[in-house]
Design a protein around this motif. Structure first.
Motif, short mmCIF file in Angstrom:
data_model
loop_
_atom_site.label_atom_id
_atom_site.label_comp_id
_atom_site.label_asym_id
_atom_site.label_seq_id
_atom_site.Cartn_x
_atom_site.Cartn_y
_atom_site.Cartn_z
N GLU A 272 28.90 43.03 38.16
CA GLU A 272 30.34 43.24 38.27
C GLU A 272 30.86 42.84 39.65
N GLU A 273 30.13 43.20 40.69
CA GLU A 273 30.55 42.82 42.04
C GLU A 273 30.51 41.30 42.22
N ASP A 274 29.52 40.66 41.61
CA ASP A 274 29.46 39.20 41.70
C ASP A 274 30.65 38.57 41.00
N SER A 275 31.09 39.16 39.91
CA SER A 275 32.30 38.67 39.24
C SER A 275 33.52 38.82 40.14
N HIS A 276 33.56 39.89 40.92
CA HIS A 276 34.65 40.07 41.88
C HIS A 276 34.68 38.92 42.87
N ALA A 277 33.50 38.60 43.40
CA ALA A 277 33.42 37.51 44.38
C ALA A 277 33.87 36.19 43.76
N ARG A 278 33.43 35.92 42.56
CA ARG A 278 33.79 34.66 41.91
C ARG A 278 35.27 34.61 41.58
N THR B 209 37.44 50.77 48.94
CA THR B 209 37.77 49.45 48.40
C THR B 209 38.78 49.57 47.26
N GLN B 210 38.56 50.53 46.38
CA GLN B 210 39.51 50.76 45.29
C GLN B 210 40.91 51.04 45.85
N ILE B 211 40.98 51.93 46.83
CA ILE B 211 42.27 52.27 47.43
C ILE B 211 42.92 51.04 48.04
N TYR B 212 42.13 50.20 48.70
CA TYR B 212 42.72 49.01 49.31
C TYR B 212 43.26 48.06 48.26
N TYR B 213 42.51 47.83 47.21
CA TYR B 213 42.99 46.92 46.17
C TYR B 213 44.27 47.45 45.54
N GLN B 214 44.34 48.74 45.33
CA GLN B 214 45.57 49.32 44.77
C GLN B 214 46.74 49.16 45.75
N SER B 215 46.46 49.38 47.03
CA SER B 215 47.52 49.26 48.04
C SER B 215 48.00 47.82 48.17
N LEU B 216 47.06 46.88 48.18
CA LEU B 216 47.44 45.47 48.28
C LEU B 216 48.23 45.05 47.04
N ASP C 56 46.92 40.87 38.69
CA ASP C 56 45.96 41.07 37.61
C ASP C 56 44.53 41.17 38.16
N VAL C 57 44.19 40.25 39.06
CA VAL C 57 42.84 40.28 39.66
C VAL C 57 42.61 41.60 40.38
N LEU C 58 43.53 41.98 41.21
CA LEU C 58 43.35 43.22 41.98
C LEU C 58 43.30 44.45 41.07
N GLY C 59 44.07 44.43 39.99
CA GLY C 59 44.03 45.54 39.06
C GLY C 59 42.67 45.70 38.40
N ARG C 60 42.09 44.58 37.99
CA ARG C 60 40.77 44.64 37.35
C ARG C 60 39.69 45.04 38.35
N LEU C 61 39.76 44.49 39.55
CA LEU C 61 38.78 44.85 40.57
C LEU C 61 38.88 46.33 40.91
N SER C 62 40.09 46.84 41.01
CA SER C 62 40.29 48.24 41.34
C SER C 62 39.69 49.16 40.28
N LYS C 63 39.85 48.80 39.02
CA LYS C 63 39.28 49.63 37.94
C LYS C 63 37.75 49.62 38.01
N ASP C 64 37.16 48.48 38.30
CA ASP C 64 35.70 48.42 38.43
C ASP C 64 35.24 49.29 39.60
N GLU C 65 35.93 49.18 40.74
CA GLU C 65 35.51 49.96 41.90
C GLU C 65 35.65 51.45 41.63
N ALA C 66 36.64 51.84 40.85
CA ALA C 66 36.80 53.25 40.49
C ALA C 66 35.61 53.73 39.67
N ARG C 67 35.11 52.90 38.77
CA ARG C 67 33.94 53.27 37.98
C ARG C 67 32.69 53.34 38.85
#
Length: 299
Positions: free
Chosen positions: A115-121, A171-178, A189-200
């Motif tokens: 999942e983190e690798d998908s974030h990077a990509r 990281t989740q908080i930052y993505y939500q803030s950004l 959309d990207v930040l929303g999906r990344l934030s949900k993953d980081e929350a999990r």
């Protein structure tokens, strides 16, 4: 975002010190994590986003800089994954009981890494689509940083989990803030999906830390305290210009990583029914390490 004078870190060798959770407890935490993201809720970089509709002109300079910064953090995934491979080895260097614990953890670690690798990509693709960078140049820049080692000075397994708890929540908080200040739909959309993953991811590490506190109590308090005493976000010691850059992106999204400390305090409070002096001191210490602005928002 707070600043600290950079320091060199030395990583202990071999298996992270215990106490370790019983494999059955760890398996329950892993199972909960896996169930939180069934196949129907997963996403992939190639089809989840409308890359052709990215409008980089809608980004401010600060937002473009923030995307570049978080790409470095996410792209260092091989370093993070390598740390877990070194500290939770799956070979004859550990006894059978430790191996069984590490094998259960590995079920989580490989999914986490994917999942983190998908974030990077995804962030790489966004930079290219938005005109922030060009593919070959970006690969080289990420390679320059990615080849640097990622180490942590913590001896205990609970320290590594507590660190990840704070990092994932921050990281989740930052993505939500950004996301809240961005006006470009694909990046939102990207930040929303990344934030949900980081929350999990945070929820998994919170589960492990809470189970450890319930089972071992005062035995794991000091290693958790050590994490907060010297906490620094990933790459703080290696990424060129990290501190100036970190302050810039914090201003862009009105972010303070110590906001995540409150969530660690909640985990401690949930875990411990019979409070001890050491547990109470831990909660006070973590609260005291928050910046005045972050602490004021929580009060």
């Amino acid at each position: 975002m707070t600043t600290t004078v950079p320091r060199a870190v030395a990583e202990p060798a071999g298996q992270a010190a215990g106490p370790l959770l019983p494999p059955a407890d760890l398996a329950q935490a892993v199972g909960s994590f896996m169930r939180s993201s069934p196949v129907t809720r997963r996403w992939d970089v190639e089809t989840a986003f409308s890359w052709s509709s990215v409008d980089g002109g809608r980004l401010t300079e600060g937002q473009r800089s923030a995307v570049a910064f978080i790409t470095y953090i996410e792209d260092h995934l091989p370093g993070y994954f390598g740390l877990y491979a070194r500290r939770f080895p799956l070979d004859e260097s550990v006894d059978v009981a430790t191996f069984v614990h590490n094998r259960e953890l590995y079920h989580f670690t490989v999914r986490w890494a994917q999942e983190e690798d998908s974030h990077a990509r995804a962030l790489f693709e966004y930079q290219v689509a938005a005109g922030i960078s060009e593919p070959d140049r970006l690969r080289d820049e990420l390679g320059q940083e990615g080849r640097k080692p990622f180490t942590m000075p913590h001896e205990h397994a609970i320290s590594l989990f507590a660190y990840a708890l704070v990092h994932e929540k921050a990281t989740q908080i930052y993505y939500q803030s950004l996301r809240s200040v961005v006006d470009e739909p694909v990046l939102m959309d990207v930040l929303g999906r990344l934030s949900k993953d980081e929350a999990r991811h945070f929820t998994f590490f919170a589960d492990v830390v809470e189970r450890s506190l319930r089972l071992y109590g005062d035995q794991v308090v000091e290693p958790i305290r050590d994490v907060i005493a010297g906490f620094r976000m990933p790459l703080a010691d290696t990424l060129r210009g990290y501190w100036r850059w970190a302050l810039k992106i914090a201003d862009t999204a009105h972010y303070d990583h110590t906001d995540a400390y409150e969530h660690l305090i909640r985990v401690v409070n949930r875990a411990v029914d019979a409070r001890t002096d050491r547990v109470d001191e831990l909660a006070r210490f973590v609260a005291a390490c928050r910046t005045p602005a972050a602490a004021g928002q929580a009060s």
